[in-house]
Design a protein around this motif. Sequence first.
Motif, PDB file in Angstrom:
ATOM      1  N   GLY A 208      40.586  44.515  36.026  1.00  0.00           N
ATOM      2  CA  GLY A 208      41.116  44.056  37.301  1.00  0.00           C
ATOM      3  C   GLY A 208      42.440  43.330  37.155  1.00  0.00           C
ATOM      4  O   GLY A 208      43.350  43.506  37.973  1.00  0.00           O
ATOM      5  N   ASP A 209      42.551  42.523  36.101  1.00  0.00           N
ATOM      6  CA  ASP A 209      43.812  41.809  35.851  1.00  0.00           C
ATOM      7  C   ASP A 209      44.937  42.786  35.550  1.00  0.00           C
ATOM      8  O   ASP A 209      46.081  42.604  36.012  1.00  0.00           O
ATOM      9  CB  ASP A 209      43.639  40.832  34.684  1.00  0.00           C
ATOM     10  N   LEU A 212      45.951  44.531  38.772  1.00  0.00           N
ATOM     11  CA  LEU A 212      46.711  43.616  39.618  1.00  0.00           C
ATOM     12  C   LEU A 212      48.139  43.445  39.120  1.00  0.00           C
ATOM     13  O   LEU A 212      49.090  43.378  39.908  1.00  0.00           O
ATOM     14  CB  LEU A 212      46.004  42.260  39.668  1.00  0.00           C
ATOM     15  N   ARG A 213      48.301  43.428  37.800  1.00  0.00           N
ATOM     16  CA  ARG A 213      49.626  43.226  37.220  1.00  0.00           C
ATOM     17  C   ARG A 213      50.514  44.452  37.376  1.00  0.00           C
ATOM     18  O   ARG A 213      51.727  44.352  37.520  1.00  0.00           O
ATOM     19  CB  ARG A 213      49.475  42.871  35.730  1.00  0.00           C
ATOM     20  N   GLN A 215      50.026  47.135  39.688  1.00  0.00           N
ATOM     21  CA  GLN A 215      49.920  47.911  40.929  1.00  0.00           C
ATOM     22  C   GLN A 215      51.227  47.988  41.721  1.00  0.00           C
ATOM     23  O   GLN A 215      51.473  48.976  42.423  1.00  0.00           O
ATOM     24  CB  GLN A 215      48.820  47.320  41.812  1.00  0.00           C
ATOM     25  N   ARG A 222      47.515  51.970  40.795  1.00  0.00           N
ATOM     26  CA  ARG A 222      46.462  52.334  41.758  1.00  0.00           C
ATOM     27  C   ARG A 222      46.788  53.659  42.455  1.00  0.00           C
ATOM     28  O   ARG A 222      45.888  54.466  42.708  1.00  0.00           O
ATOM     29  CB  ARG A 222      46.281  51.214  42.787  1.00  0.00           C
ATOM     30  N   ASP A 259      37.001  51.312  47.603  1.00  0.00           N
ATOM     31  CA  ASP A 259      38.148  50.448  47.879  1.00  0.00           C
ATOM     32  C   ASP A 259      37.949  49.684  49.188  1.00  0.00           C
ATOM     33  O   ASP A 259      38.833  49.616  50.025  1.00  0.00           O
ATOM     34  CB  ASP A 259      39.428  51.283  47.936  1.00  0.00           C
ATOM     35  N   ASP A 261      37.306  46.398  49.583  1.00  0.00           N
ATOM     36  CA  ASP A 261      37.966  45.098  49.580  1.00  0.00           C
ATOM     37  C   ASP A 261      39.402  45.275  49.109  1.00  0.00           C
ATOM     38  O   ASP A 261      39.675  45.356  47.916  1.00  0.00           O
ATOM     39  CB  ASP A 261      37.213  44.133  48.659  1.00  0.00           C
ATOM     40  N   ALA A 263      41.935  43.194  49.677  1.00  0.00           N
ATOM     41  CA  ALA A 263      42.690  41.940  49.778  1.00  0.00           C
ATOM     42  C   ALA A 263      43.720  41.809  48.658  1.00  0.00           C
ATOM     43  O   ALA A 263      44.818  41.290  48.866  1.00  0.00           O
ATOM     44  CB  ALA A 263      41.733  40.752  49.747  1.00  0.00           C
ATOM     45  N   SER A 264      43.378  42.287  47.456  1.00  0.00           N
ATOM     46  CA  SER A 264      44.297  42.139  46.318  1.00  0.00           C
ATOM     47  C   SER A 264      45.346  43.240  46.272  1.00  0.00           C
ATOM     48  O   SER A 264      46.310  43.143  45.517  1.00  0.00           O
ATOM     49  CB  SER A 264      43.499  42.146  45.000  1.00  0.00           C
ATOM     50  N   HIS A 265      45.169  44.284  47.056  1.00  0.00           N
ATOM     51  CA  HIS A 265      46.143  45.394  47.061  1.00  0.00           C
ATOM     52  C   HIS A 265      46.255  45.960  48.479  1.00  0.00           C
ATOM     53  O   HIS A 265      45.850  47.094  48.736  1.00  0.00           O
ATOM     54  CB  HIS A 265      45.738  46.484  46.062  1.00  0.00           C
TER      55      HIS A 265
END
Length: 414
Positions: A208-209, A212-213, A215, A222, A259, A261, A263-265
Amino acid sequence: MTMPDVGFDNLFLVSAIALLVPLVLGLVPRLRVPSVVVEILVGVLLGPTGLGWVEVDEVVAVLAVLGLGFLLFLAGLETDVRSLDGPTLRPAALGYVVTAVLGLAVGLGLQAAGWVRSGLLVAVALSATSLGLVVPVLKDAGVERAPVGRLTVAGATVADVAAVVLLSLLFSATGSTGATAALLSAFAVLAVVVAVAVRRAGRSMRLGDVLLRLQDTTAQVRVRAAVVLLLGFVALAARFGIETILGAFVAGAVVATVDRDAASHPHLRTKLEAIGYGFLVPVFFVSSGIRLDLRGLLTDPAATLRVPVLLLALLVVRGVPALLYRRSLDGPRTLAAGLLQATSLPFLVAATQIGVATGAMSSVTAAALVSAGVLSVLLFPAAALGLLTRGVSPAAGPAGTSRAPGASPSARTG
Protein backbone atom coordinates in the motif's frame (compact mmCIF):
# COMPACT_ATOMS: atom_id res chain seq x y z
CA MET A 1 14.93 -0.28 -35.01
CA THR A 2 12.74 0.49 -38.04
CA MET A 3 9.19 1.70 -37.62
CA PRO A 4 6.47 -0.48 -39.16
CA ASP A 5 5.22 0.84 -42.48
CA VAL A 6 1.84 2.18 -41.38
CA GLY A 7 0.04 5.40 -42.13
CA PHE A 8 -1.50 7.76 -39.62
CA ASP A 9 -3.61 9.92 -41.94
CA ASN A 10 -6.86 8.14 -41.11
CA LEU A 11 -6.11 8.07 -37.39
CA PHE A 12 -5.42 11.81 -37.50
CA LEU A 13 -8.79 12.47 -39.15
CA VAL A 14 -10.59 10.20 -36.70
CA SER A 15 -8.89 11.93 -33.76
CA ALA A 16 -9.72 15.35 -35.22
CA ILE A 17 -13.40 14.34 -35.44
CA ALA A 18 -13.25 13.13 -31.84
CA LEU A 19 -11.87 16.53 -30.79
CA LEU A 20 -14.14 18.77 -32.85
CA VAL A 21 -17.44 17.07 -32.01
CA PRO A 22 -17.51 17.90 -28.25
CA LEU A 23 -16.06 21.35 -28.96
CA VAL A 24 -18.88 22.18 -31.38
CA LEU A 25 -21.48 20.74 -28.99
CA GLY A 26 -19.95 22.81 -26.18
CA LEU A 27 -20.29 25.96 -28.26
CA VAL A 28 -23.98 25.20 -28.79
CA PRO A 29 -25.16 24.18 -25.30
CA ARG A 30 -28.82 24.26 -26.31
CA LEU A 31 -28.15 21.36 -28.67
CA ARG A 32 -28.71 18.54 -26.19
CA VAL A 33 -27.15 15.71 -28.19
CA PRO A 34 -24.68 13.19 -26.70
CA SER A 35 -21.36 13.33 -28.51
CA VAL A 36 -21.47 9.61 -29.30
CA VAL A 37 -24.37 10.23 -31.69
CA VAL A 38 -22.57 13.00 -33.56
CA GLU A 39 -19.33 10.99 -33.67
CA ILE A 40 -21.12 8.14 -35.43
CA LEU A 41 -22.95 10.49 -37.81
CA VAL A 42 -19.77 12.38 -38.76
CA GLY A 43 -18.07 9.03 -39.32
CA VAL A 44 -20.85 8.10 -41.73
CA LEU A 45 -20.58 11.48 -43.48
CA LEU A 46 -16.82 11.35 -43.98
CA GLY A 47 -16.53 7.59 -44.55
CA PRO A 48 -17.01 5.51 -47.70
CA THR A 49 -20.80 5.87 -47.49
CA GLY A 50 -20.48 9.66 -47.62
CA LEU A 51 -17.59 11.80 -48.83
CA GLY A 52 -14.99 9.04 -48.72
CA TRP A 53 -12.38 11.15 -46.93
CA VAL A 54 -11.49 8.60 -44.26
CA GLU A 55 -11.43 4.82 -43.95
CA VAL A 56 -10.75 2.23 -41.27
CA ASP A 57 -7.20 1.07 -41.91
CA GLU A 58 -5.11 -1.28 -39.75
CA VAL A 59 -4.10 1.36 -37.20
CA VAL A 60 -7.66 2.66 -36.72
CA ALA A 61 -9.04 -0.88 -36.58
CA VAL A 62 -6.67 -1.92 -33.77
CA LEU A 63 -7.39 1.19 -31.73
CA ALA A 64 -11.14 0.75 -32.32
CA VAL A 65 -10.93 -2.75 -30.81
CA LEU A 66 -9.10 -1.30 -27.81
CA GLY A 67 -11.76 1.41 -27.64
CA LEU A 68 -14.54 -1.17 -27.49
CA GLY A 69 -12.66 -2.98 -24.73
CA PHE A 70 -12.20 0.22 -22.76
CA LEU A 71 -15.87 1.14 -23.26
CA LEU A 72 -16.99 -2.16 -21.71
CA PHE A 73 -14.31 -1.85 -19.02
CA LEU A 74 -15.66 1.57 -18.00
CA ALA A 75 -19.21 0.19 -18.10
CA GLY A 76 -18.14 -2.54 -15.67
CA LEU A 77 -16.42 0.08 -13.55
CA GLU A 78 -19.72 1.98 -13.25
CA THR A 79 -21.60 -1.14 -12.12
CA ASP A 80 -22.50 -0.74 -8.46
CA VAL A 81 -23.69 -4.11 -7.19
CA ARG A 82 -24.30 -2.61 -3.74
CA SER A 83 -27.12 -0.48 -5.16
CA LEU A 84 -29.06 -3.62 -6.10
CA ASP A 85 -30.95 -4.20 -2.87
CA GLY A 86 -34.12 -6.28 -2.60
CA PRO A 87 -36.73 -3.59 -3.41
CA THR A 88 -34.86 -2.60 -6.60
CA LEU A 89 -33.33 -5.94 -7.63
CA ARG A 90 -36.59 -7.87 -7.73
CA PRO A 91 -38.44 -5.64 -10.22
CA ALA A 92 -35.21 -5.15 -12.22
CA ALA A 93 -34.64 -8.90 -12.55
CA LEU A 94 -38.30 -9.60 -13.32
CA GLY A 95 -38.24 -6.75 -15.81
CA TYR A 96 -35.33 -8.34 -17.65
CA VAL A 97 -37.26 -11.62 -17.85
CA VAL A 98 -40.10 -9.69 -19.51
CA THR A 99 -37.53 -8.03 -21.79
CA ALA A 100 -36.12 -11.42 -22.78
CA VAL A 101 -39.57 -12.80 -23.63
CA LEU A 102 -40.60 -9.71 -25.61
CA GLY A 103 -37.21 -9.51 -27.34
CA LEU A 104 -37.37 -13.14 -28.39
CA ALA A 105 -40.89 -12.68 -29.75
CA VAL A 106 -39.82 -9.60 -31.73
CA GLY A 107 -36.59 -11.19 -32.96
CA LEU A 108 -38.23 -14.42 -34.11
CA GLY A 109 -41.01 -12.42 -35.76
CA LEU A 110 -38.49 -10.35 -37.73
CA GLN A 111 -36.62 -13.54 -38.65
CA ALA A 112 -39.83 -15.17 -39.88
CA ALA A 113 -40.51 -12.07 -41.98
CA GLY A 114 -37.06 -12.44 -43.56
CA TRP A 115 -35.78 -9.14 -42.18
CA VAL A 116 -33.01 -10.56 -40.00
CA ARG A 117 -30.82 -13.65 -40.07
CA SER A 118 -30.78 -14.37 -36.34
CA GLY A 119 -33.79 -13.39 -34.28
CA LEU A 120 -31.91 -14.46 -31.16
CA LEU A 121 -29.11 -11.97 -31.80
CA VAL A 122 -31.63 -9.19 -32.36
CA ALA A 123 -33.36 -10.13 -29.09
CA VAL A 124 -30.09 -9.88 -27.18
CA ALA A 125 -29.13 -6.63 -28.92
CA LEU A 126 -32.46 -5.02 -27.99
CA SER A 127 -32.22 -6.06 -24.34
CA ALA A 128 -29.54 -3.62 -23.09
CA THR A 129 -29.77 -0.07 -21.75
CA SER A 130 -27.07 2.58 -22.01
CA LEU A 131 -26.42 3.28 -18.32
CA GLY A 132 -23.87 5.98 -19.14
CA LEU A 133 -26.51 7.96 -21.04
CA VAL A 134 -29.31 7.36 -18.52
CA VAL A 135 -27.59 8.43 -15.30
CA PRO A 136 -26.85 12.03 -16.45
CA VAL A 137 -30.54 12.53 -17.27
CA LEU A 138 -31.54 11.34 -13.79
CA LYS A 139 -28.95 13.66 -12.27
CA ASP A 140 -30.17 16.60 -14.35
CA ALA A 141 -33.69 15.97 -13.06
CA GLY A 142 -32.41 15.65 -9.48
CA VAL A 143 -33.98 12.20 -9.04
CA GLU A 144 -30.96 9.88 -9.08
CA ARG A 145 -31.61 8.98 -5.41
CA ALA A 146 -35.39 9.03 -5.69
CA PRO A 147 -37.37 5.81 -6.33
CA VAL A 148 -37.53 6.48 -10.09
CA GLY A 149 -33.76 6.92 -10.20
CA ARG A 150 -32.94 3.84 -8.14
CA LEU A 151 -35.35 1.61 -10.08
CA THR A 152 -34.17 2.85 -13.47
CA VAL A 153 -30.48 2.45 -12.61
CA ALA A 154 -31.13 -1.04 -11.21
CA GLY A 155 -33.02 -2.04 -14.35
CA ALA A 156 -30.28 -0.68 -16.60
CA THR A 157 -27.54 -2.38 -14.57
CA VAL A 158 -29.21 -5.79 -14.66
CA ALA A 159 -29.91 -5.38 -18.39
CA ASP A 160 -26.32 -4.42 -19.23
CA VAL A 161 -24.79 -7.31 -17.27
CA ALA A 162 -27.27 -9.86 -18.61
CA ALA A 163 -26.93 -8.65 -22.21
CA VAL A 164 -23.13 -8.92 -22.14
CA VAL A 165 -23.30 -12.42 -20.62
CA LEU A 166 -25.94 -13.62 -23.09
CA LEU A 167 -24.05 -12.24 -26.07
CA SER A 168 -20.96 -14.16 -24.94
CA LEU A 169 -22.95 -17.29 -24.11
CA LEU A 170 -24.94 -17.51 -27.33
CA PHE A 171 -22.54 -16.04 -29.91
CA SER A 172 -19.09 -17.14 -28.78
CA ALA A 173 -16.48 -18.93 -30.85
CA THR A 174 -16.96 -22.28 -29.07
CA GLY A 175 -20.14 -23.07 -30.97
CA SER A 176 -21.72 -25.29 -28.28
CA THR A 177 -23.90 -23.42 -25.78
CA GLY A 178 -23.26 -26.06 -23.13
CA ALA A 179 -19.51 -25.81 -23.54
CA THR A 180 -19.72 -22.04 -23.48
CA ALA A 181 -21.78 -22.14 -20.27
CA ALA A 182 -19.12 -24.31 -18.64
CA LEU A 183 -16.38 -21.95 -19.79
CA LEU A 184 -18.36 -18.95 -18.52
CA SER A 185 -18.70 -20.61 -15.13
CA ALA A 186 -14.96 -21.28 -15.00
CA PHE A 187 -14.30 -17.72 -16.11
CA ALA A 188 -16.59 -16.37 -13.35
CA VAL A 189 -14.80 -18.45 -10.72
CA LEU A 190 -11.46 -17.17 -11.99
CA ALA A 191 -12.73 -13.59 -11.81
CA VAL A 192 -13.76 -14.08 -8.18
CA VAL A 193 -10.36 -15.61 -7.36
CA VAL A 194 -8.56 -12.67 -8.97
CA ALA A 195 -10.77 -10.16 -7.16
CA VAL A 196 -10.09 -11.81 -3.78
CA ALA A 197 -6.36 -12.02 -4.49
CA VAL A 198 -6.15 -8.37 -5.54
CA ARG A 199 -8.12 -7.25 -2.48
CA ARG A 200 -5.88 -9.21 -0.13
CA ALA A 201 -2.77 -7.87 -1.82
CA GLY A 202 -4.14 -4.36 -1.39
CA ARG A 203 -4.32 -4.86 2.38
CA SER A 204 -0.56 -5.27 2.59
CA MET A 205 0.80 -2.15 4.30
CA ARG A 206 4.11 -2.41 2.48
CA LEU A 207 2.49 -2.74 -0.93
CA GLY A 208 0.00 0.00 0.00
CA ASP A 209 2.84 2.40 0.79
CA VAL A 210 4.46 1.66 -2.57
CA LEU A 211 1.18 2.20 -4.43
CA LEU A 212 0.60 5.45 -2.60
CA ARG A 213 4.09 6.68 -3.42
CA LEU A 214 3.94 5.79 -7.11
CA GLN A 215 0.29 6.41 -8.03
CA ASP A 216 0.72 10.06 -9.04
CA THR A 217 4.25 9.88 -10.40
CA THR A 218 5.24 9.02 -13.96
CA ALA A 219 4.80 5.37 -12.92
CA GLN A 220 0.99 5.86 -12.59
CA VAL A 221 1.07 2.42 -11.02
CA ARG A 222 -2.67 2.11 -10.27
CA VAL A 223 -3.57 2.99 -13.85
CA ARG A 224 -1.07 0.43 -15.12
CA ALA A 225 -2.52 -2.19 -12.77
CA ALA A 226 -6.04 -1.49 -14.04
CA VAL A 227 -4.87 -1.77 -17.67
CA VAL A 228 -3.12 -5.06 -16.87
CA LEU A 229 -6.37 -6.40 -15.39
CA LEU A 230 -8.29 -5.25 -18.48
CA LEU A 231 -5.90 -6.83 -20.98
CA GLY A 232 -5.52 -9.94 -18.81
CA PHE A 233 -9.24 -10.63 -18.67
CA VAL A 234 -9.65 -9.86 -22.38
CA ALA A 235 -6.82 -12.28 -23.22
CA LEU A 236 -8.33 -14.94 -20.93
CA ALA A 237 -11.76 -14.49 -22.50
CA ALA A 238 -10.22 -14.97 -25.95
CA ARG A 239 -8.40 -18.09 -24.72
CA PHE A 240 -11.66 -19.44 -23.30
CA GLY A 241 -13.39 -18.83 -26.63
CA ILE A 242 -15.67 -16.23 -25.02
CA GLU A 243 -16.46 -12.81 -26.47
CA THR A 244 -13.70 -10.44 -25.37
CA ILE A 245 -16.25 -7.77 -24.42
CA LEU A 246 -17.21 -9.95 -21.45
CA GLY A 247 -13.59 -10.02 -20.32
CA ALA A 248 -13.40 -6.24 -20.50
CA PHE A 249 -16.68 -5.81 -18.62
CA VAL A 250 -15.61 -8.26 -15.89
CA ALA A 251 -12.27 -6.47 -15.52
CA GLY A 252 -14.11 -3.21 -14.86
CA ALA A 253 -16.43 -4.91 -12.37
CA VAL A 254 -13.43 -6.43 -10.56
CA VAL A 255 -11.75 -3.02 -10.27
CA ALA A 256 -15.03 -1.51 -9.02
CA THR A 257 -15.33 -4.28 -6.41
CA VAL A 258 -11.80 -4.09 -5.02
CA ASP A 259 -11.57 -0.30 -5.25
CA ARG A 260 -14.46 0.71 -2.99
CA ASP A 261 -12.36 2.91 -0.72
CA ALA A 262 -10.85 5.53 -3.02
CA ALA A 263 -9.91 8.03 -0.30
CA SER A 264 -6.16 7.50 -0.88
CA HIS A 265 -6.45 7.67 -4.68
CA PRO A 266 -9.46 9.83 -5.61
CA HIS A 267 -8.28 10.47 -9.18
CA LEU A 268 -7.90 6.87 -10.42
CA ARG A 269 -11.24 6.66 -12.17
CA THR A 270 -10.78 10.10 -13.69
CA LYS A 271 -7.46 8.96 -15.14
CA LEU A 272 -9.01 5.76 -16.55
CA GLU A 273 -11.88 7.75 -18.07
CA ALA A 274 -9.33 10.12 -19.59
CA ILE A 275 -7.68 7.22 -21.42
CA GLY A 276 -11.01 5.79 -22.52
CA TYR A 277 -13.28 8.75 -23.24
CA GLY A 278 -10.35 11.00 -24.14
CA PHE A 279 -8.86 8.77 -26.83
CA LEU A 280 -9.83 5.13 -27.38
CA VAL A 281 -13.63 5.14 -27.05
CA PRO A 282 -14.19 7.98 -29.57
CA VAL A 283 -12.02 6.09 -32.08
CA PHE A 284 -14.38 3.13 -31.69
CA PHE A 285 -17.52 5.20 -32.27
CA VAL A 286 -16.16 7.26 -35.17
CA SER A 287 -14.86 4.10 -36.88
CA SER A 288 -18.24 2.45 -36.28
CA GLY A 289 -19.84 5.29 -38.22
CA ILE A 290 -17.26 4.93 -41.00
CA ARG A 291 -18.11 1.22 -41.28
CA LEU A 292 -21.88 1.75 -41.17
CA ASP A 293 -23.55 0.60 -44.39
CA LEU A 294 -25.97 3.51 -44.54
CA ARG A 295 -25.93 3.57 -48.34
CA GLY A 296 -27.27 0.01 -48.51
CA LEU A 297 -29.91 0.95 -45.95
CA LEU A 298 -31.09 4.08 -47.77
CA THR A 299 -31.17 2.60 -51.27
CA ASP A 300 -33.62 -0.12 -50.23
CA PRO A 301 -37.02 1.22 -49.06
CA ALA A 302 -37.84 -2.10 -47.36
CA ALA A 303 -34.56 -1.91 -45.45
CA THR A 304 -35.17 1.73 -44.50
CA LEU A 305 -38.50 0.70 -42.98
CA ARG A 306 -36.58 -1.44 -40.50
CA VAL A 307 -35.33 1.64 -38.65
CA PRO A 308 -38.69 2.84 -37.22
CA VAL A 309 -39.76 -0.78 -36.66
CA LEU A 310 -36.60 -1.51 -34.66
CA LEU A 311 -36.96 1.77 -32.75
CA LEU A 312 -40.50 0.75 -31.78
CA ALA A 313 -39.21 -2.72 -30.88
CA LEU A 314 -36.57 -1.16 -28.63
CA LEU A 315 -39.24 0.90 -26.89
CA VAL A 316 -41.46 -2.14 -26.37
CA VAL A 317 -38.76 -4.60 -25.33
CA ARG A 318 -37.10 -2.30 -22.79
CA GLY A 319 -39.88 0.17 -22.06
CA VAL A 320 -42.81 -2.12 -21.26
CA PRO A 321 -41.03 -3.78 -18.27
CA ALA A 322 -41.09 -0.38 -16.53
CA LEU A 323 -44.79 -1.04 -15.87
CA LEU A 324 -43.53 -3.26 -13.04
CA TYR A 325 -42.53 -0.06 -11.23
CA ARG A 326 -46.15 1.17 -11.02
CA ARG A 327 -46.36 0.17 -7.36
CA SER A 328 -43.66 2.69 -6.51
CA LEU A 329 -44.04 5.35 -9.22
CA ASP A 330 -46.79 7.51 -10.68
CA GLY A 331 -47.68 7.48 -14.36
CA PRO A 332 -45.28 10.15 -15.68
CA ARG A 333 -42.30 8.72 -13.79
CA THR A 334 -43.13 5.19 -14.94
CA LEU A 335 -43.22 6.43 -18.52
CA ALA A 336 -39.93 8.29 -17.98
CA ALA A 337 -38.32 5.12 -16.60
CA GLY A 338 -39.52 3.19 -19.65
CA LEU A 339 -38.11 5.75 -22.05
CA LEU A 340 -34.74 5.79 -20.27
CA GLN A 341 -34.55 2.00 -20.20
CA ALA A 342 -35.21 1.99 -23.95
CA THR A 343 -32.21 4.27 -24.55
CA SER A 344 -29.45 2.18 -26.05
CA LEU A 345 -26.54 2.69 -28.43
CA PRO A 346 -23.07 1.51 -27.32
CA PHE A 347 -24.15 -2.11 -26.82
CA LEU A 348 -26.08 -2.04 -30.09
CA VAL A 349 -22.91 -0.94 -31.90
CA ALA A 350 -20.87 -3.69 -30.22
CA ALA A 351 -23.50 -6.40 -30.80
CA THR A 352 -24.00 -5.52 -34.47
CA GLN A 353 -20.25 -5.57 -35.13
CA ILE A 354 -20.05 -9.05 -33.58
CA GLY A 355 -23.08 -10.10 -35.60
CA VAL A 356 -21.59 -8.90 -38.90
CA ALA A 357 -18.22 -10.52 -38.06
CA THR A 358 -19.83 -13.90 -37.28
CA GLY A 359 -22.26 -13.76 -40.22
CA ALA A 360 -25.30 -13.72 -37.91
CA MET A 361 -26.32 -10.26 -39.15
CA SER A 362 -26.14 -8.44 -42.47
CA SER A 363 -24.48 -5.04 -42.71
CA VAL A 364 -27.82 -3.47 -43.69
CA THR A 365 -29.58 -4.85 -40.59
CA ALA A 366 -26.65 -3.68 -38.49
CA ALA A 367 -27.01 -0.18 -39.93
CA ALA A 368 -30.75 -0.23 -39.21
CA LEU A 369 -30.19 -1.30 -35.58
CA VAL A 370 -27.52 1.34 -34.99
CA SER A 371 -29.73 3.98 -36.63
CA ALA A 372 -32.59 2.98 -34.31
CA GLY A 373 -30.18 3.29 -31.38
CA VAL A 374 -29.13 6.76 -32.52
CA LEU A 375 -32.78 7.83 -32.66
CA SER A 376 -33.41 6.37 -29.19
CA VAL A 377 -30.59 8.50 -27.79
CA LEU A 378 -31.88 11.61 -29.57
CA LEU A 379 -35.55 11.20 -28.60
CA PHE A 380 -36.05 9.18 -25.42
CA PRO A 381 -33.81 10.94 -22.83
CA ALA A 382 -35.13 14.38 -23.81
CA ALA A 383 -38.73 13.18 -23.48
CA ALA A 384 -37.95 11.50 -20.15
CA LEU A 385 -36.28 14.64 -18.81
CA GLY A 386 -39.39 16.65 -19.71
CA LEU A 387 -41.58 14.19 -17.79
CA LEU A 388 -39.31 14.15 -14.75
CA THR A 389 -39.04 17.95 -14.51
CA ARG A 390 -42.65 18.80 -15.36
CA GLY A 391 -43.96 21.30 -12.85
CA VAL A 392 -40.52 21.73 -11.24
CA SER A 393 -38.86 25.16 -10.97
CA PRO A 394 -35.55 25.40 -12.85
CA ALA A 395 -33.67 26.24 -9.65
CA ALA A 396 -34.51 23.02 -7.84
CA GLY A 397 -34.97 19.38 -8.70
CA PRO A 398 -37.93 17.25 -7.63
CA ALA A 399 -36.21 16.16 -4.47
CA GLY A 400 -35.14 19.67 -3.57
CA THR A 401 -31.69 19.30 -5.05
CA SER A 402 -30.19 22.34 -6.71
CA ARG A 403 -29.98 22.30 -10.46
CA ALA A 404 -28.37 24.82 -12.74
CA PRO A 405 -30.62 26.33 -15.40
CA GLY A 406 -30.06 24.85 -18.83
CA ALA A 407 -28.13 21.86 -17.47
CA SER A 408 -27.79 19.23 -20.13
CA PRO A 409 -27.03 15.51 -20.03
CA SER A 410 -23.40 14.55 -20.01
CA ALA A 411 -21.83 13.61 -23.31
CA ARG A 412 -20.36 10.48 -21.77
CA THR A 413 -20.53 7.64 -24.21
CA GLY A 414 -20.64 4.64 -21.97
